[in-house]
Design a protein around this motif. Structure first.
Motif, mmCIF file in Angstrom:
data_model
loop_
_atom_site.group_PDB
_atom_site.id
_atom_site.type_symbol
_atom_site.label_atom_id
_atom_site.label_comp_id
_atom_site.label_asym_id
_atom_site.label_seq_id
_atom_site.Cartn_x
_atom_site.Cartn_y
_atom_site.Cartn_z
ATOM 1 N N VAL A 1 0.698 -1.250 -0.071
ATOM 2 C CA VAL A 1 -0.047 0.268 -0.242
ATOM 3 C C VAL A 1 1.054 1.780 0.074
ATOM 4 C CG1 VAL A 1 -1.421 1.624 1.086
ATOM 5 C CG2 VAL A 1 -2.034 -1.142 1.503
ATOM 6 N N LEU A 2 2.408 1.371 0.399
ATOM 7 C CA LEU A 2 2.500 2.607 0.760
ATOM 8 C C LEU A 2 3.516 2.931 -0.036
ATOM 9 C CD1 LEU A 2 3.937 2.033 4.521
ATOM 10 C CD2 LEU A 2 2.160 3.820 3.448
ATOM 11 N N ALA A 3 3.551 1.262 -1.137
ATOM 12 C CA ALA A 3 4.280 1.590 -1.888
ATOM 13 C C ALA A 3 3.815 2.243 -3.793
ATOM 14 C CB ALA A 3 5.114 0.665 -3.397
ATOM 15 N N ASP A 4 2.482 2.204 -3.758
ATOM 16 C CA ASP A 4 1.339 2.304 -4.401
ATOM 17 C C ASP A 4 1.143 3.436 -4.490
ATOM 18 O OD1 ASP A 4 -0.844 2.845 -6.124
ATOM 19 O OD2 ASP A 4 -1.082 0.915 -6.034
ATOM 20 N N GLU A 5 1.595 4.524 -5.342
ATOM 21 C CA GLU A 5 1.483 6.075 -5.557
ATOM 22 C C GLU A 5 0.093 6.374 -5.295
ATOM 23 O OE1 GLU A 5 4.399 8.410 -6.967
ATOM 24 O OE2 GLU A 5 6.383 7.132 -6.602
ATOM 25 N N GLU A 6 -0.389 5.676 -6.938
ATOM 26 C CA GLU A 6 -2.049 5.770 -6.570
ATOM 27 C C GLU A 6 -2.906 6.019 -5.152
ATOM 28 O OE1 GLU A 6 -6.520 5.085 -9.223
ATOM 29 O OE2 GLU A 6 -4.309 3.905 -9.525
ATOM 30 N N VAL A 7 -2.707 4.622 -4.350
ATOM 31 C CA VAL A 7 -3.044 5.168 -2.994
ATOM 32 C C VAL A 7 -2.700 6.181 -2.390
ATOM 33 C CG1 VAL A 7 -3.103 3.360 -0.927
ATOM 34 C CG2 VAL A 7 -3.651 2.651 -3.387
ATOM 35 N N LEU A 8 -1.587 6.098 -2.643
ATOM 36 C CA LEU A 8 -0.686 7.230 -1.636
ATOM 37 C C LEU A 8 -1.441 8.906 -1.790
ATOM 38 C CD1 LEU A 8 2.918 6.377 -1.149
ATOM 39 C CD2 LEU A 8 0.725 6.813 0.499
ATOM 40 N N ARG A 9 -1.751 9.147 -2.964
ATOM 41 C CA ARG A 9 -1.966 10.314 -4.096
ATOM 42 C C ARG A 9 -3.516 10.523 -3.054
ATOM 43 N NH1 ARG A 9 0.417 9.298 -8.589
ATOM 44 N NH2 ARG A 9 -1.693 8.931 -9.431
ATOM 45 N N MET A 10 -4.746 9.385 -2.887
ATOM 46 C CA MET A 10 -5.784 9.222 -1.708
ATOM 47 C C MET A 10 -5.809 9.478 -0.454
ATOM 48 S SD MET A 10 -7.772 6.607 -4.225
ATOM 49 C CE MET A 10 -7.298 5.373 -3.986
ATOM 50 N N VAL A 11 -4.981 8.728 0.533
ATOM 51 C CA VAL A 11 -4.790 9.370 1.337
ATOM 52 C C VAL A 11 -3.446 9.937 2.480
ATOM 53 C CG1 VAL A 11 -6.140 6.576 1.632
ATOM 54 C CG2 VAL A 11 -2.990 7.003 1.479
ATOM 55 N N LEU A 12 -3.104 10.415 1.633
ATOM 56 C CA LEU A 12 -2.127 11.354 2.148
ATOM 57 C C LEU A 12 -2.163 12.235 2.831
ATOM 58 C CD1 LEU A 12 1.254 11.187 0.612
ATOM 59 C CD2 LEU A 12 0.898 10.856 2.598
ATOM 60 N N SER A 13 -3.449 13.109 2.206
ATOM 61 C CA SER A 13 -4.136 14.440 3.604
ATOM 62 C C SER A 13 -4.996 13.655 4.203
ATOM 63 C CB SER A 13 -5.409 15.301 2.392
ATOM 64 O OG SER A 13 -6.221 14.271 1.603
ATOM 65 N N ALA A 14 -5.351 12.611 4.607
ATOM 66 C CA ALA A 14 -6.441 11.948 5.641
ATOM 67 C C ALA A 14 -5.390 11.241 6.291
ATOM 68 C CB ALA A 14 -6.502 10.899 5.097
ATOM 69 N N LEU A 15 -4.091 11.055 6.137
ATOM 70 C CA LEU A 15 -3.460 10.448 7.458
ATOM 71 C C LEU A 15 -2.698 11.797 7.820
ATOM 72 C CD1 LEU A 15 -1.615 7.624 5.249
ATOM 73 C CD2 LEU A 15 -2.947 7.389 7.005
ATOM 74 N N ARG A 16 -1.823 12.993 7.269
ATOM 75 C CA ARG A 16 -1.828 14.029 7.693
ATOM 76 C C ARG A 16 -2.117 14.594 9.100
ATOM 77 N NH1 ARG A 16 2.808 15.857 6.818
ATOM 78 N NH2 ARG A 16 2.743 15.034 4.653
ATOM 79 N N ALA A 17 -4.026 14.953 8.348
ATOM 80 C CA ALA A 17 -4.579 14.902 9.531
ATOM 81 C C ALA A 17 -5.163 14.514 10.155
ATOM 82 C CB ALA A 17 -5.930 15.696 8.450
ATOM 83 N N ASP A 18 -4.773 12.752 9.810
ATOM 84 C CA ASP A 18 -4.704 11.948 11.730
ATOM 85 C C ASP A 18 -3.817 11.906 12.480
ATOM 86 O OD1 ASP A 18 -7.483 11.320 10.850
ATOM 87 O OD2 ASP A 18 -6.525 9.109 10.073
ATOM 88 N N PHE A 19 -2.584 12.356 11.939
ATOM 89 C CA PHE A 19 -1.246 12.734 12.506
ATOM 90 C C PHE A 19 -0.902 13.833 13.552
ATOM 91 C CE2 PHE A 19 0.703 9.378 10.875
ATOM 92 C CZ PHE A 19 1.662 8.419 11.037
ATOM 93 N N THR A 20 -1.310 15.200 12.259
ATOM 94 C CA THR A 20 -2.331 16.316 13.689
ATOM 95 C C THR A 20 -2.691 16.055 14.526
ATOM 96 O OG1 THR A 20 -1.401 17.354 10.933
ATOM 97 C CG2 THR A 20 -3.178 18.892 12.767
#
Length: 161
Positions: free
Chosen positions: A84-103
């Motif tokens: 999952v972490l190596a899949d660029e398309e998946v990362l584009r979809m989830v990075l902003s949500a992950l960053r919001a969770d970390f925030t």
């Protein structure tokens, strides 16, 4: 976030509820349980895993780092399939949500004067053998956050109380 989750659950106030949260979800579950108790609808229990107690402020700054550092942190936590972490398309979809969770989790600050402290519901805390973020003593400190029964389990040293 806790206010919103509580409002979504409110229509089910006549049903028994047990809350479970892992990492950020642990603190979210704690805050929701506080609101439920204040409303006279205490949960049957709260189960928390992989999370420091509410009064231990995070010194983490993952939410301020670049995308690659965020991905590296996800990898280090060993909770996400490497594919999952190596899949660029998946990362584009989830990075902003992950960053919001970390925030959310990294900027959370416990307020001891808030609703439902300590909780009265049973509280169970779980830690994992390889958790790089939560030590056994930190996890056991959750016992101060309920006047109800407290259960602790750790695979780290076979500790159970």
């Amino acid at each position: 976030m806790a206010d919103r989750v509580f409002e979504v659950l409110r229509p089910f106030g006549d049903l028994p509820v047990v809350l479970f949260g892992h990492r950020m979800g642990g603190i979210l579950g704690f805050e929701v349980a506080r609101r439920m108790e204040r409303a006279g609808w205490p949960p049957l229990g709260l189960i928390v895993s992989g999370r420091r107690p509410p009064d231990v402020d995070a010194v983490d700054d993952v939410h301020t780092r670049g995308d690659q550092a965020l991905i590296a942190e996800m990898s280090a936590l060993s909770g996400t399939d490497p594919g999952v972490l190596a899949d660029e398309e998946v990362l584009r979809m989830v990075l902003s949500a992950l960053r919001a969770d970390f925030t959310a989790v990294e900027t959370y600050r416990y307020r001891p004067d808030g609703p439902g402290v300590p909780l009265s519901c049973p509280l169970s805390v779980l830690t994992g053998e390889s958790d790089p973020r939560v030590g056994v003593e930190q996890a056991m400190a959750w016992r101060d956050f309920t006047s109800g029964p407290f259960t602790f389990r750790s695979s780290r040293a076979g500790i159970s109380s």
